[in-house]
Design a protein around this motif. Sequence first.
Motif, PDB file in Angstrom:
ATOM      1  N   GLY A   1       0.770  -1.233   0.000  1.00 52.72           N
ATOM      2  CA  GLY A   1       0.000   0.000   0.000  1.00 52.72           C
ATOM      3  C   GLY A   1       0.802   1.284   0.000  1.00 52.72           C
ATOM      4  O   GLY A   1       1.996   1.297   0.275  1.00 52.72           O
ATOM      5  N   ARG A   2       0.097   2.347  -0.317  1.00 51.14           N
ATOM      6  CA  ARG A   2       0.689   3.683  -0.438  1.00 51.14           C
ATOM      7  C   ARG A   2       1.271   4.169   0.884  1.00 51.14           C
ATOM      8  O   ARG A   2       2.363   4.733   0.909  1.00 51.14           O
ATOM      9  N   ASP A   3       0.570   3.970   2.010  1.00 51.41           N
ATOM     10  CA  ASP A   3       1.084   4.446   3.296  1.00 51.41           C
ATOM     11  C   ASP A   3       2.408   3.775   3.658  1.00 51.41           C
ATOM     12  O   ASP A   3       3.337   4.438   4.127  1.00 51.41           O
ATOM     13  N   VAL A   4       2.488   2.472   3.452  1.00 47.08           N
ATOM     14  CA  VAL A   4       3.725   1.746   3.735  1.00 47.08           C
ATOM     15  C   VAL A   4       4.843   2.279   2.842  1.00 47.08           C
ATOM     16  O   VAL A   4       5.963   2.531   3.309  1.00 47.08           O
ATOM     17  N   PHE A   5       4.539   2.477   1.558  1.00 44.81           N
ATOM     18  CA  PHE A   5       5.531   3.014   0.626  1.00 44.81           C
ATOM     19  C   PHE A   5       6.035   4.385   1.088  1.00 44.81           C
ATOM     20  O   PHE A   5       7.243   4.641   1.129  1.00 44.81           O
ATOM     21  N   GLU A   6       5.111   5.266   1.439  1.00 49.30           N
ATOM     22  CA  GLU A   6       5.507   6.620   1.844  1.00 49.30           C
ATOM     23  C   GLU A   6       6.301   6.614   3.157  1.00 49.30           C
ATOM     24  O   GLU A   6       7.301   7.318   3.276  1.00 49.30           O
ATOM     25  N   ASN A   7       5.861   5.821   4.130  1.00 49.17           N
ATOM     26  CA  ASN A   7       6.601   5.724   5.393  1.00 49.17           C
ATOM     27  C   ASN A   7       8.009   5.176   5.169  1.00 49.17           C
ATOM     28  O   ASN A   7       8.982   5.691   5.731  1.00 49.17           O
ATOM     29  N   ALA A   8       8.110   4.137   4.366  1.00 53.07           N
ATOM     30  CA  ALA A   8       9.418   3.526   4.096  1.00 53.07           C
ATOM     31  C   ALA A   8      10.314   4.481   3.324  1.00 53.07           C
ATOM     32  O   ALA A   8      11.502   4.634   3.646  1.00 53.07           O
ATOM     33  N   GLY A   9       9.775   5.137   2.302  1.00 45.93           N
ATOM     34  CA  GLY A   9      10.572   6.076   1.514  1.00 45.93           C
ATOM     35  C   GLY A   9      11.104   7.223   2.357  1.00 45.93           C
ATOM     36  O   GLY A   9      12.267   7.620   2.231  1.00 45.93           O
ATOM     37  N   THR A  10      10.269   7.739   3.233  1.00 49.20           N
ATOM     38  CA  THR A  10      10.698   8.823   4.124  1.00 49.20           C
ATOM     39  C   THR A  10      11.792   8.336   5.074  1.00 49.20           C
ATOM     40  O   THR A  10      12.791   9.033   5.288  1.00 49.20           O
ATOM     41  N   ALA A  11      11.621   7.148   5.627  1.00 45.49           N
ATOM     42  CA  ALA A  11      12.621   6.610   6.557  1.00 45.49           C
ATOM     43  C   ALA A  11      13.967   6.397   5.872  1.00 45.49           C
ATOM     44  O   ALA A  11      15.023   6.645   6.473  1.00 45.49           O
ATOM     45  N   VAL A  12      13.943   5.958   4.618  1.00 42.99           N
ATOM     46  CA  VAL A  12      15.196   5.744   3.891  1.00 42.99           C
ATOM     47  C   VAL A  12      15.878   7.075   3.595  1.00 42.99           C
ATOM     48  O   VAL A  12      17.075   7.244   3.826  1.00 42.99           O
ATOM     49  N   THR A  13      15.143   8.035   3.079  1.00 43.00           N
ATOM     50  CA  THR A  13      15.762   9.270   2.593  1.00 43.00           C
ATOM     51  C   THR A  13      16.026  10.314   3.673  1.00 43.00           C
ATOM     52  O   THR A  13      16.697  11.311   3.400  1.00 43.00           O
ATOM     53  N   THR A  14      15.538  10.095   4.892  1.00 43.73           N
ATOM     54  CA  THR A  14      15.824  11.022   5.995  1.00 43.73           C
ATOM     55  C   THR A  14      16.784  10.406   7.011  1.00 43.73           C
ATOM     56  O   THR A  14      16.909  10.919   8.124  1.00 43.73           O
ATOM     57  N   TRP A  15      17.421   9.310   6.651  1.00 47.72           N
ATOM     58  CA  TRP A  15      18.423   8.629   7.473  1.00 47.72           C
ATOM     59  C   TRP A  15      17.812   7.870   8.653  1.00 47.72           C
ATOM     60  O   TRP A  15      18.542   7.248   9.421  1.00 47.72           O
ATOM     61  N   ALA A  16      16.477   7.903   8.829  1.00 46.01           N
ATOM     62  CA  ALA A  16      15.841   7.238   9.970  1.00 46.01           C
ATOM     63  C   ALA A  16      16.094   5.730   9.956  1.00 46.01           C
ATOM     64  O   ALA A  16      16.300   5.126  11.011  1.00 46.01           O
ATOM     65  N   MET A  17      16.061   5.108   8.785  1.00 44.82           N
ATOM     66  CA  MET A  17      16.304   3.669   8.706  1.00 44.82           C
ATOM     67  C   MET A  17      17.697   3.344   9.233  1.00 44.82           C
ATOM     68  O   MET A  17      17.858   2.426  10.040  1.00 44.82           O
ATOM     69  N   HIS A  18      18.701   4.083   8.787  1.00 42.53           N
ATOM     70  CA  HIS A  18      20.059   3.820   9.254  1.00 42.53           C
ATOM     71  C   HIS A  18      20.166   4.035  10.761  1.00 42.53           C
ATOM     72  O   HIS A  18      20.754   3.223  11.471  1.00 42.53           O
ATOM     73  N   ARG A  19      19.599   5.138  11.240  1.00 39.90           N
ATOM     74  CA  ARG A  19      19.691   5.436  12.677  1.00 39.90           C
ATOM     75  C   ARG A  19      19.000   4.358  13.506  1.00 39.90           C
ATOM     76  O   ARG A  19      19.531   3.902  14.516  1.00 39.90           O
ATOM     77  N   LYS A  20      17.798   3.950  13.102  1.00 41.99           N
ATOM     78  CA  LYS A  20      17.056   2.943  13.873  1.00 41.99           C
ATOM     79  C   LYS A  20      17.692   1.559  13.772  1.00 41.99           C
ATOM     80  O   LYS A  20      17.411   0.692  14.584  1.00 41.99           O
ATOM     81  N   SER A  21      18.571   1.364  12.793  1.00 43.18           N
ATOM     82  CA  SER A  21      19.274   0.089  12.678  1.00 43.18           C
ATOM     83  C   SER A  21      20.464   0.006  13.625  1.00 43.18           C
ATOM     84  O   SER A  21      21.087  -1.036  13.743  1.00 43.18           O
ATOM     85  N   GLY A  22      20.771   1.142  14.281  1.00 48.63           N
ATOM     86  CA  GLY A  22      21.888   1.159  15.218  1.00 48.63           C
ATOM     87  C   GLY A  22      23.093   1.926  14.726  1.00 48.63           C
ATOM     88  O   GLY A  22      24.085   2.061  15.445  1.00 48.63           O
ATOM     89  N   ALA A  23      23.039   2.450  13.511  1.00 44.79           N
ATOM     90  CA  ALA A  23      24.153   3.224  12.978  1.00 44.79           C
ATOM     91  C   ALA A  23      24.073   4.670  13.469  1.00 44.79           C
ATOM     92  O   ALA A  23      22.988   5.201  13.697  1.00 44.79           O
ATOM     93  N   ARG A  24      25.218   5.272  13.624  1.00 47.78           N
ATOM     94  CA  ARG A  24      25.283   6.704  13.916  1.00 47.78           C
ATOM     95  C   ARG A  24      25.442   7.411  12.574  1.00 47.78           C
ATOM     96  O   ARG A  24      26.291   7.043  11.766  1.00 47.78           O
ATOM     97  N   VAL A  25      24.599   8.397  12.328  1.00 48.88           N
ATOM     98  CA  VAL A  25      24.610   9.099  11.044  1.00 48.88           C
ATOM     99  C   VAL A  25      24.887  10.568  11.274  1.00 48.88           C
ATOM    100  O   VAL A  25      24.235  11.213  12.088  1.00 48.88           O
TER     101      VAL A  25
END
Length: 181
Positions: free
Chosen positions: A46-70
């Motif tokens: 769905g669109r909501d999942v796509f938008e949430n995931a895209g935002t998390a990837v492009t705002t560094w949130a995915m990397h940060r929540k994975s344990g990386a320091r950005v």
Amino acid sequence: MTRPPRGPGAAPVPSGFSYPDVGATRTRPLPAGYHHLHHETLIGHGRDVFENAGTAVTTWAMHRKSGARVRAGSVRAEPGTAVEIALGAGPLRMAAPCEVVWTAYEADRTGFAYGTLAGHPESGEESFVVERRADGSVWFTVTAFSRPARWYTRAAGPLVPVLQRAYARHLGRTLRKIAAR
């Protein structure tokens, strides 16, 4: 030579990519002479999942929540943005200076790639893309090409690709949790 930080909290990074094939994760095929990584994770539907995931990837949130320091020179991925990804702690902390090479902000595809700079343990490029397919499924894809650039990554030999694949799987699981919210 070191370029000044591009924004609050940005790390100074050495200038110049450490590999000649800049942009190859977007254009494919991936260049010869490197280890290649292609890993896909189903994130949801769905669109909501796509938008949430895209935002998390492009705002560094995915990397940060994975344990990386950005440390990044912008709040969202844009070509030319200096980025430092660090994993580990104390004397085992490994910092990886990169620069965003390309971005995709499209109706059903969002993501970016960064390329390694001097001082990175590897030499190459890695992309992180979220795609909503025709059936509504949302997929996260990590595509990379790399080869050792430091003595310790050369010494680690075949262990490095195994760790890279494990980290790609970890990012996929992290993004699935973020996107489900």
